[in-house]
Design a protein around this motif. Structure first.
Motif, PDB file in Angstrom:
ATOM      1  N   PRO A   1       0.813  -1.217   0.000  1.00 43.42           N
ATOM      2  CA  PRO A   1       0.000   0.000   0.000  1.00 43.42           C
ATOM      3  C   PRO A   1       0.852   1.275   0.000  1.00 43.42           C
ATOM      4  O   PRO A   1       2.008   1.269   0.448  1.00 43.42           O
ATOM      5  N   ILE A   2       0.256   2.355  -0.465  1.00 42.80           N
ATOM      6  CA  ILE A   2       0.953   3.638  -0.525  1.00 42.80           C
ATOM      7  C   ILE A   2       1.450   4.055   0.854  1.00 42.80           C
ATOM      8  O   ILE A   2       2.574   4.542   0.991  1.00 42.80           O
ATOM      9  N   SER A   3       0.638   3.845   1.884  1.00 43.59           N
ATOM     10  CA  SER A   3       1.067   4.230   3.232  1.00 43.59           C
ATOM     11  C   SER A   3       2.337   3.480   3.640  1.00 43.59           C
ATOM     12  O   SER A   3       3.218   4.055   4.302  1.00 43.59           O
ATOM     13  N   ASP A   4       2.468   2.222   3.225  1.00 42.88           N
ATOM     14  CA  ASP A   4       3.684   1.455   3.526  1.00 42.88           C
ATOM     15  C   ASP A   4       4.883   1.964   2.723  1.00 42.88           C
ATOM     16  O   ASP A   4       6.007   1.978   3.228  1.00 42.88           O
ATOM     17  N   ILE A   5       4.640   2.375   1.487  1.00 38.08           N
ATOM     18  CA  ILE A   5       5.731   2.932   0.673  1.00 38.08           C
ATOM     19  C   ILE A   5       6.279   4.178   1.367  1.00 38.08           C
ATOM     20  O   ILE A   5       7.488   4.343   1.510  1.00 38.08           O
ATOM     21  N   PHE A   6       5.377   5.054   1.812  1.00 39.11           N
ATOM     22  CA  PHE A   6       5.804   6.270   2.505  1.00 39.11           C
ATOM     23  C   PHE A   6       6.592   5.933   3.767  1.00 39.11           C
ATOM     24  O   PHE A   6       7.647   6.510   4.018  1.00 39.11           O
ATOM     25  N   THR A   7       6.064   4.995   4.559  1.00 40.47           N
ATOM     26  CA  THR A   7       6.687   4.654   5.839  1.00 40.47           C
ATOM     27  C   THR A   7       8.020   3.939   5.665  1.00 40.47           C
ATOM     28  O   THR A   7       9.008   4.273   6.315  1.00 40.47           O
ATOM     29  N   GLU A   8       8.049   2.973   4.776  1.00 40.43           N
ATOM     30  CA  GLU A   8       9.235   2.122   4.623  1.00 40.43           C
ATOM     31  C   GLU A   8      10.284   2.692   3.670  1.00 40.43           C
ATOM     32  O   GLU A   8      11.485   2.506   3.880  1.00 40.43           O
ATOM     33  N   ASP A   9       9.842   3.347   2.621  1.00 40.67           N
ATOM     34  CA  ASP A   9      10.755   3.800   1.576  1.00 40.67           C
ATOM     35  C   ASP A   9      10.890   5.319   1.486  1.00 40.67           C
ATOM     36  O   ASP A   9      11.817   5.823   0.865  1.00 40.67           O
ATOM     37  N   GLY A  10       9.903   6.038   2.016  1.00 40.27           N
ATOM     38  CA  GLY A  10       9.922   7.496   1.993  1.00 40.27           C
ATOM     39  C   GLY A  10       9.149   8.086   0.830  1.00 40.27           C
ATOM     40  O   GLY A  10       8.893   7.427  -0.177  1.00 40.27           O
ATOM     41  N   GLU A  11       8.789   9.340   0.993  1.00 40.76           N
ATOM     42  CA  GLU A  11       8.022  10.030  -0.047  1.00 40.76           C
ATOM     43  C   GLU A  11       8.774  10.117  -1.373  1.00 40.76           C
ATOM     44  O   GLU A  11       8.163   9.921  -2.431  1.00 40.76           O
ATOM     45  N   PRO A  12      10.098  10.388  -1.378  1.00 42.93           N
ATOM     46  CA  PRO A  12      10.791  10.454  -2.671  1.00 42.93           C
ATOM     47  C   PRO A  12      10.679   9.149  -3.478  1.00 42.93           C
ATOM     48  O   PRO A  12      10.522   9.191  -4.695  1.00 42.93           O
ATOM     49  N   ALA A  13      10.729   8.001  -2.797  1.00 49.54           N
ATOM     50  CA  ALA A  13      10.583   6.716  -3.493  1.00 49.54           C
ATOM     51  C   ALA A  13       9.181   6.590  -4.076  1.00 49.54           C
ATOM     52  O   ALA A  13       9.006   6.141  -5.215  1.00 49.54           O
ATOM     53  N   PHE A  14       8.186   7.011  -3.297  1.00 49.75           N
ATOM     54  CA  PHE A  14       6.812   6.977  -3.807  1.00 49.75           C
ATOM     55  C   PHE A  14       6.672   7.884  -5.026  1.00 49.75           C
ATOM     56  O   PHE A  14       6.101   7.487  -6.046  1.00 49.75           O
ATOM     57  N   ARG A  15       7.185   9.100  -4.933  1.00 53.12           N
ATOM     58  CA  ARG A  15       7.054  10.064  -6.046  1.00 53.12           C
ATOM     59  C   ARG A  15       7.763   9.557  -7.306  1.00 53.12           C
ATOM     60  O   ARG A  15       7.278   9.783  -8.421  1.00 53.12           O
ATOM     61  N   ALA A  16       8.877   8.871  -7.146  1.00 53.75           N
ATOM     62  CA  ALA A  16       9.575   8.311  -8.308  1.00 53.75           C
ATOM     63  C   ALA A  16       8.728   7.230  -8.968  1.00 53.75           C
ATOM     64  O   ALA A  16       8.602   7.203 -10.208  1.00 53.75           O
ATOM     65  N   LEU A  17       8.141   6.352  -8.161  1.00 55.69           N
ATOM     66  CA  LEU A  17       7.251   5.315  -8.713  1.00 55.69           C
ATOM     67  C   LEU A  17       6.044   5.951  -9.399  1.00 55.69           C
ATOM     68  O   LEU A  17       5.619   5.524 -10.471  1.00 55.69           O
ATOM     69  N   GLU A  18       5.511   6.973  -8.771  1.00 57.27           N
ATOM     70  CA  GLU A  18       4.345   7.665  -9.308  1.00 57.27           C
ATOM     71  C   GLU A  18       4.657   8.302 -10.665  1.00 57.27           C
ATOM     72  O   GLU A  18       3.902   8.140 -11.634  1.00 57.27           O
ATOM     73  N   ALA A  19       5.779   9.015 -10.743  1.00 57.06           N
ATOM     74  CA  ALA A  19       6.168   9.665 -12.006  1.00 57.06           C
ATOM     75  C   ALA A  19       6.369   8.625 -13.107  1.00 57.06           C
ATOM     76  O   ALA A  19       5.980   8.851 -14.267  1.00 57.06           O
ATOM     77  N   GLU A  20       6.954   7.501 -12.753  1.00 61.41           N
ATOM     78  CA  GLU A  20       7.162   6.420 -13.716  1.00 61.41           C
ATOM     79  C   GLU A  20       5.822   5.879 -14.230  1.00 61.41           C
ATOM     80  O   GLU A  20       5.649   5.665 -15.439  1.00 61.41           O
ATOM     81  N   GLN A  21       4.869   5.692 -13.335  1.00 60.04           N
ATOM     82  CA  GLN A  21       3.561   5.163 -13.734  1.00 60.04           C
ATOM     83  C   GLN A  21       2.787   6.166 -14.591  1.00 60.04           C
ATOM     84  O   GLN A  21       2.102   5.777 -15.532  1.00 60.04           O
ATOM     85  N   VAL A  22       2.898   7.447 -14.261  1.00 55.26           N
ATOM     86  CA  VAL A  22       2.229   8.464 -15.075  1.00 55.26           C
ATOM     87  C   VAL A  22       2.813   8.466 -16.486  1.00 55.26           C
ATOM     88  O   VAL A  22       2.077   8.456 -17.480  1.00 55.26           O
ATOM     89  N   ALA A  23       4.132   8.457 -16.591  1.00 59.25           N
ATOM     90  CA  ALA A  23       4.786   8.469 -17.905  1.00 59.25           C
ATOM     91  C   ALA A  23       4.400   7.238 -18.713  1.00 59.25           C
ATOM     92  O   ALA A  23       4.091   7.341 -19.909  1.00 59.25           O
ATOM     93  N   THR A  24       4.381   6.085 -18.073  1.00 59.88           N
ATOM     94  CA  THR A  24       3.995   4.841 -18.757  1.00 59.88           C
ATOM     95  C   THR A  24       2.561   4.928 -19.256  1.00 59.88           C
ATOM     96  O   THR A  24       2.269   4.576 -20.397  1.00 59.88           O
ATOM     97  N   ALA A  25       1.665   5.409 -18.401  1.00 61.47           N
ATOM     98  CA  ALA A  25       0.255   5.510 -18.778  1.00 61.47           C
ATOM     99  C   ALA A  25       0.053   6.502 -19.918  1.00 61.47           C
ATOM    100  O   ALA A  25      -0.713   6.242 -20.847  1.00 61.47           O
TER     101      ALA A  25
END
Length: 170
Positions: free
Chosen positions: A42-66
């Protein structure tokens, strides 16, 4: 791509996006769902375990792919527009004639929709104050990227979808 939805938490991007996709008989995709599937948590786990920058990188990648391969309706996470690369992609999409819908909502209408629970890591602490802060920072970006703005405070998701379909001549 038929159209893209953006806006803050509680605006109805996913629910309205799905409804519009049904109306126009197009596939629907939500970048938050794609991030969760890619990360396997879940997103909340990504934030907690990996941090917001890791989430934002995954997010940007998914937006570009879409944006490259999805031919239907796309809902972006509320903060996806913070990434400069995503902003450039959305500007290019608009210049190519694409529709970007900003679902606008007030704190009064958003609060009961999202409940300000722990699944929204950026709202932890004082959820109302954080939501207002986020919206103040993001509103100018949402407005700059949008080709259509729809206030959702007094509309159901079905009514919002109908307004968008009508505005787009669908």
């Amino acid at each position: 791509m038929k159209l893209i939805f953006l806006g803050p938490p509680g605006a109805g991007k996913s629910v309205v996006g799905r409804r519009v996709a049904e109306i126009i008989d197009a596939p629907f995709r939500d970048t938050d769902d794609e991030v969760v599937a890619t990360a396997g948590k879940p997103i909340s786990d990504i934030f907690t375990e990996d941090g917001e920058p890791a989430f934002r990188a995954l997010e940007a990648e998914q937006v570009a792919t879409a944006l490259q391969g999805h031919g239907g309706v796309l809902a972006l996470g509320g903060g996806a527009i913070l990434d400069g690369g995503t902003q450039q992609l959305l500007h290019a999409y608009r210049q190519g004639g694409g529709t970007v819908v900003f679902l606008d909502v007030s704190i009064t209408a958003a609060a009961p929709r999202i409940g300000f629970n722990r699944s929204r890591p950026l709202l932890v602490g004082n959820p109302r104050a954080r939501w207002i802060e986020l919206m103040q920072a993001r509103r100018p970006i949402y407005e700059a990227l949008a080709t259509l703005t729809v206030p959702t405070d007094h509309l159901t998701s079905a009514e919002t979808a109908e307004v968008i379909a009508k505005e787009m001549g669908l």
